[in-house]
Design a protein around this motif. Structure first.
Motif, PDB file in Angstrom:
ATOM      1  N   ARG A   1      21.826  17.138  40.018  1.00 63.00           N
ATOM      2  CA  ARG A   1      22.028  18.482  40.550  1.00 63.00           C
ATOM      3  C   ARG A   1      20.715  19.222  40.322  1.00 63.00           C
ATOM      4  O   ARG A   1      20.253  19.296  39.187  1.00 63.00           O
TER       5      ARG A   1
ATOM      6  N   VAL B   1      19.510  22.204  39.561  1.00 61.89           N
ATOM      7  CA  VAL B   1      20.139  23.429  39.080  1.00 61.89           C
ATOM      8  C   VAL B   1      19.285  24.057  37.986  1.00 61.89           C
ATOM      9  O   VAL B   1      18.813  23.355  37.094  1.00 61.89           O
TER      10      VAL B   1
ATOM     11  N   GLN C   1      21.504  26.734  42.251  1.00 63.48           N
ATOM     12  CA  GLN C   1      21.311  25.386  42.784  1.00 63.48           C
ATOM     13  C   GLN C   1      20.632  25.456  44.147  1.00 63.48           C
ATOM     14  O   GLN C   1      20.895  26.370  44.930  1.00 63.48           O
TER      15      GLN C   1
ATOM     16  N   HIS D   1      30.602  13.874  41.613  1.00 68.82           N
ATOM     17  CA  HIS D   1      31.074  13.738  40.234  1.00 68.82           C
ATOM     18  C   HIS D   1      32.267  14.662  40.049  1.00 68.82           C
ATOM     19  O   HIS D   1      32.628  15.423  40.946  1.00 68.82           O
TER      20      HIS D   1
ATOM     21  N   HIS E   1      34.528  16.896  36.707  1.00 70.30           N
ATOM     22  CA  HIS E   1      34.568  17.266  35.295  1.00 70.30           C
ATOM     23  C   HIS E   1      35.749  18.187  35.047  1.00 70.30           C
ATOM     24  O   HIS E   1      36.303  18.775  35.991  1.00 70.30           O
TER      25      HIS E   1
ATOM     26  N   ARG F   1      31.163  28.655  43.634  1.00 70.25           N
ATOM     27  CA  ARG F   1      29.839  28.956  44.227  1.00 70.25           C
ATOM     28  C   ARG F   1      29.910  30.324  44.891  1.00 70.25           C
ATOM     29  O   ARG F   1      30.921  30.623  45.542  1.00 70.25           O
TER      30      ARG F   1
ATOM     31  N   HIS G   1      33.271  16.381  43.644  1.00 71.13           N
ATOM     32  CA  HIS G   1      32.472  17.260  44.502  1.00 71.13           C
ATOM     33  C   HIS G   1      31.052  16.751  44.644  1.00 71.13           C
ATOM     34  O   HIS G   1      30.430  16.328  43.675  1.00 71.13           O
TER      35      HIS G   1
ATOM     36  N   HIS H   1      27.388  17.666  47.177  1.00 71.07           N
ATOM     37  CA  HIS H   1      26.781  18.657  48.063  1.00 71.07           C
ATOM     38  C   HIS H   1      25.799  17.921  48.979  1.00 71.07           C
ATOM     39  O   HIS H   1      25.204  16.929  48.559  1.00 71.07           O
TER      40      HIS H   1
ATOM     41  N   ASP I   1      26.055  28.896  40.995  1.00 68.83           N
ATOM     42  CA  ASP I   1      27.166  28.108  40.455  1.00 68.83           C
ATOM     43  C   ASP I   1      27.735  28.841  39.246  1.00 68.83           C
ATOM     44  O   ASP I   1      26.997  29.180  38.317  1.00 68.83           O
TER      45      ASP I   1
ATOM     46  N   LEU J   1      30.634  28.375  36.232  1.00 65.56           N
ATOM     47  CA  LEU J   1      31.544  27.392  35.614  1.00 65.56           C
ATOM     48  C   LEU J   1      32.051  27.904  34.268  1.00 65.56           C
ATOM     49  O   LEU J   1      31.462  28.808  33.673  1.00 65.56           O
TER      50      LEU J   1
END
Ligand code: 1HN
Length: 348
Positions: free
Chosen positions: A69, A71, A92, A103, A105, A111, A144, A146, A158, A160
């Motif tokens: 990523r 990021v 990102q 991946h 998690h 977003r 997910h 991208h 992003d 989280l």
């Protein structure tokens, strides 16, 4: 009050240290405070000055594939990771022809789209093509990836719940084996087609997060604009709407609450605080935010943090649209969400 310790008491306390035992009377003030004492300061990032040049540079020096990523994580100066003690905020970028491999998690992600056109986020194999201001949901444990087929760069925020989930000791993650893409399982925007129109399929909806993965800015902006006519302004919030799970009316995700807010030109909110920690992005317009002792000048895509239990207010220089996310959804489930408006007594 913590009692001042005499010599006998001090010796008693010291003797138990190696056994990891502490008399409560020596620490009571520090573990059960009168009211929340935020452990983090407010922070502000000017998008054009502090973020954009670096994310563009990152796009020159590393590929999405290499980075997994691409990021940049915006951290609170008091934390190793996290914009708040509960929430991650990151930026990102993806370029034409790149993919960020699939991946999943146990942390939930969202977003807020900043700039560019043509990139998608795929959630469990459903592509969502992103546009500026869109709010995209990636529920916990969904695959997910991208990607971007067209030329040019696309940049988004992003959000989280990484620090929260890590603190609770409940983190799992997994990389998808294969070429990077999770197989396309549904047409693009299928979740919006099924659940986003104010009507619902007859089949029961069992998932804990919103079945809709995309809340397009066009609709968000229209909802705010249409409600302006009602002239029903809240002194502390102007016009603030929550993004809702259409099946339940609840927050979109179990841990993270998300909001869109309109402050018309000249509007100044009254001070407000709550136990939630919030990350705010100015999606449109200009203004000024005061968070605790700090005052920030806001322009498009600037980001700031409102720590828990910190007074804040915002003033709009012209029509100002704020997108924000907080840990309120988690706090409410634990019955720990409290709020206070200026000039109102605290109701606990
Ligand atoms: C993550 O998995 C993504 O999947 C973005 O796009 C930002 C920041 C911290 C930890 C995991 C993504 C992230 C992240």
């Amino acid at each position: 009050m913590e009692a001042a310790q005499n010599e006998v008491q001090q010796a008693f306390t010291a003797k138990m240290q190696a056994k990891h035992i502490t008399p409560l009377w020596t620490i009571a003030n520090r573990i059960v405070m009168r009211e929340p004492t935020p452990k983090i300061p407010s922070v502000f990032w000017n998008y054009q000055r502090d973020i954009r040049p670096y994310i563009l540079e990152a796009a020159d020096i590393i590929t999405a594939a290499e980075a997994h990523r691409r990021v940049l994580v915006l951290n609170n100066p008091e934390l190793k990771h996290g914009a708040t003690h509960t929430l991650t905020c990151a930026i990102q970028a993806i370029k034409g022809g790149e993919i960020a491999p699939a991946h999943r998690h146990s942390q939930a992600a969202l977003r807020f789209v900043i700039e560019g056109e043509g990139a998608y986020t795929a959630v469990n194999g459903e592509r969502i093509y992103m546009h500026q201001g869109d709010f995209i949901v990636t529920p916990a444990w969904t695959w997910h990836d991208h990607g971007k087929e067209s030329d040019g760069i696309m940049i988004w925020l992003d959000g989280l719940d990484v620090p929260l989930v890590n603190h609770l000791g409940a983190t799992f993650s997994d990389d998808y084996e294969g070429d990077g893409h999770f197989p396309q399982s549904r047409p693009p925007h299928d979740s919006f087609s099924r659940y986003g129109s104010g009507m619902l399929p007859l089949a029961p909806i069992t998932q804990r997060s919103s079945p809709v993965f995309a809340y397009p800015y066009e609709r968000t902006r229209a909802a705010l604009e249409n409600l302006r006519k009602a002239n029903d302004w809240d002194a502390c919030h102007g016009l603030k709407l929550k993004f809702a799970n259409p099946a339940t009316g609840d927050w979109v995700m179990p841990t993270i609450a998300t909001f869109a807010q309109l402050l018309p030109k000249g509007f100044k909110t009254a001070p407000y605080r709550s136990t939630e920690a919030t990350v705010v992005m100015a999606a449109e317009g200009t203004g000024k935010a005061t968070v605790g002792e700090q005052t920030y000048t806001l322009g498009k895509n600037d980001i700031f943090v409102v720590p828990n239990w910190t007074w804040w207010q915002v003033e709009a220089s012209d029509d100002l649209v704020l997108l924000s996310y907080s840990d309120r959804a988690a706090l409410e489930k634990l019955d720990l969400w409290r709020e206070q408006r200026a000039n109102e007594p605290l109701q606990l």
